[in-house]
Design a protein around this motif. Structure first.
Motif, short mmCIF file in Angstrom:
data_model
loop_
_atom_site.label_atom_id
_atom_site.label_comp_id
_atom_site.label_asym_id
_atom_site.label_seq_id
_atom_site.Cartn_x
_atom_site.Cartn_y
_atom_site.Cartn_z
N MET A 1 0.21 -3.86 5.09
CA MET A 1 -0.56 -3.02 6.00
C MET A 1 -0.57 -3.62 7.41
O MET A 1 -0.57 -4.83 7.57
CB MET A 1 -2.01 -2.87 5.52
N ASN A 77 -3.76 12.67 -1.13
CA ASN A 77 -3.10 11.59 -1.87
C ASN A 77 -1.65 11.39 -1.42
O ASN A 77 -1.17 10.26 -1.33
CB ASN A 77 -3.16 11.86 -3.37
N LEU A 80 -1.97 9.56 1.79
CA LEU A 80 -2.42 8.19 1.55
C LEU A 80 -1.28 7.31 1.02
O LEU A 80 -1.20 6.12 1.37
CB LEU A 80 -3.58 8.19 0.55
N SER A 81 -0.41 7.87 0.21
CA SER A 81 0.68 7.08 -0.36
C SER A 81 1.68 6.65 0.71
O SER A 81 2.44 5.69 0.52
CB SER A 81 1.40 7.89 -1.45
N ARG A 86 -4.26 -0.56 7.98
CA ARG A 86 -5.43 -1.18 7.32
C ARG A 86 -6.58 -0.18 7.29
O ARG A 86 -7.32 -0.10 6.30
CB ARG A 86 -5.85 -2.42 8.09
N ARG A 161 -9.39 -0.76 4.34
CA ARG A 161 -8.73 -1.00 3.06
C ARG A 161 -8.67 -2.47 2.70
O ARG A 161 -8.40 -2.80 1.54
CB ARG A 161 -7.33 -0.39 3.06
N THR A 164 -11.77 -2.19 0.50
CA THR A 164 -11.80 -1.22 -0.60
C THR A 164 -10.58 -1.26 -1.49
O THR A 164 -10.61 -0.79 -2.62
CB THR A 164 -11.93 0.21 -0.05
N GLY A 165 -9.47 -1.80 -0.99
CA GLY A 165 -8.23 -1.69 -1.72
C GLY A 165 -7.66 -0.29 -1.58
O GLY A 165 -8.05 0.48 -0.70
N SER A 166 -6.72 0.06 -2.45
CA SER A 166 -6.06 1.37 -2.35
C SER A 166 -7.04 2.50 -2.62
O SER A 166 -8.02 2.34 -3.34
CB SER A 166 -4.89 1.44 -3.34
N LEU A 167 -6.75 3.65 -2.04
CA LEU A 167 -7.60 4.83 -2.18
C LEU A 167 -6.82 5.96 -2.84
O LEU A 167 -5.63 6.13 -2.58
CB LEU A 167 -8.10 5.30 -0.81
N ARG A 168 -7.53 6.72 -3.66
CA ARG A 168 -6.92 7.91 -4.27
C ARG A 168 -8.01 8.93 -4.55
O ARG A 168 -9.08 8.58 -5.04
CB ARG A 168 -6.19 7.55 -5.55
N CYS A 179 -14.93 10.24 -3.74
CA CYS A 179 -14.28 9.05 -3.22
C CYS A 179 -15.30 8.10 -2.60
O CYS A 179 -15.29 6.89 -2.86
CB CYS A 179 -13.23 9.43 -2.18
#
Length: 251
Positions: A1, A77, A80-81, A86, A161, A164-168, A179
């Motif tokens: 990131m 999504n 997001l992918s 960051r 992020r 939070t880490g990855s988001l989906r 979410c």
């Protein structure tokens, strides 16, 4: 990131008429380090052509195409992918940001060491005319506080992020609400910046204006997604509904 980059997530469907103003509000940001990922959900109008035209003028704007019409959660999504920043910001295809939105949100998030920040906003109508009162936001929201609150508007949100880490997004009616709950459920706290930095466009036939369906979907989130008991779900639902009524009176 990329540490200083904001990845802006915008799902788009039949948004050819509203997208130019939305994109222009991103281009007007005083914070320059961003990428705008617009996911076209197989729009039957000229949405894809509008995105392509703007992308040809600014390399920070990217068209993401879905193979089939799948709804806003899937569109988010897909975007997001592809995001490499960051910071993740959400901006719906008919909403607008004021020029200081990203600058102030990032500075606030860094001061508060916040995983998720949200801001105040005002409503506009289909023609972009401001209407209604300023919608203030609380200074903080925990998971349990958010269960009974409507304070977080999607197009005001900024997420770090690194925390939070990855988001989906989940395939539910209020994928954004779920979410935010998922982030806060880990023990994190959302921080509210009480500044007027977003314009929320209310369209005449907006799905979110269907109050009966909205209420049913919120109840479903409590009982199915969050697996709350009937008593707890009823308590949070009454709080949520009461705050929603107060907010819509200001609209």
């Amino acid at each position: 990131m990329h540490d200083d980059l904001v990845s802006i997530i915008t799902p788009a469907y039949k948004a050819a008429s509203s997208l130019p103003a939305t994109i222009a509000s991103v281009l007007a940001q005083t914070y320059p380090h961003w990428e705008l990922l617009i996911a076209d959900d197989c729009s039957p109008d000229g949405t894809r052509a509008v995105i392509s035209e703007w992308a040809s003028k600014d390399s920070r704007i990217r068209l993401i195409t879905l193979p089939t019409n799948s709804g806003p959660a899937a569109a988010r999504n897909f975007a997001l992918s592809a995001a490499v920043g960051r910071w993740i910001a959400f901006l719906d295809s008919d909403d607008l940001w004021l020029p200081e939105k990203l600058t102030q949100s990032i500075a606030f998030a860094q001061r508060q060491r916040a995983a998720l920040v949200y801001t105040g906003y005002r409503r506009i109508d289909a023609h972009g005319h401001r209407t209604g009162q300023y919608i203030q936001v609380p200074s903080q929201l925990t998971y349990r506080q958010l269960l009974g609150n409507t304070a977080i508007a999607t197009s005001t949100v900024l997420i770090d992020r690194n925390q939070t880490g990855s988001l989906r997004m989940e395939q539910v009616y209020y994928d954004d609400f779920v979410c935010w709950l998922g982030i806060l459920k880990r023990g994190l706290t959302a921080h509210g910046l009480n500044e007027d930095l977003m314009r929320y466009r209310v369209m005449p036939k907006s799905v979110s204006r269907n109050k009966r369906r909205s209420a049913g979907e919120v109840w479903k989130i409590y009982r199915t997604t969050e697996q709350l008991g009937r008593v707890a779900a009823s308590w949070y639902f009454l709080s949520y509904a009461g705050r929603a009524l107060m907010k819509y009176r200001k609209f």
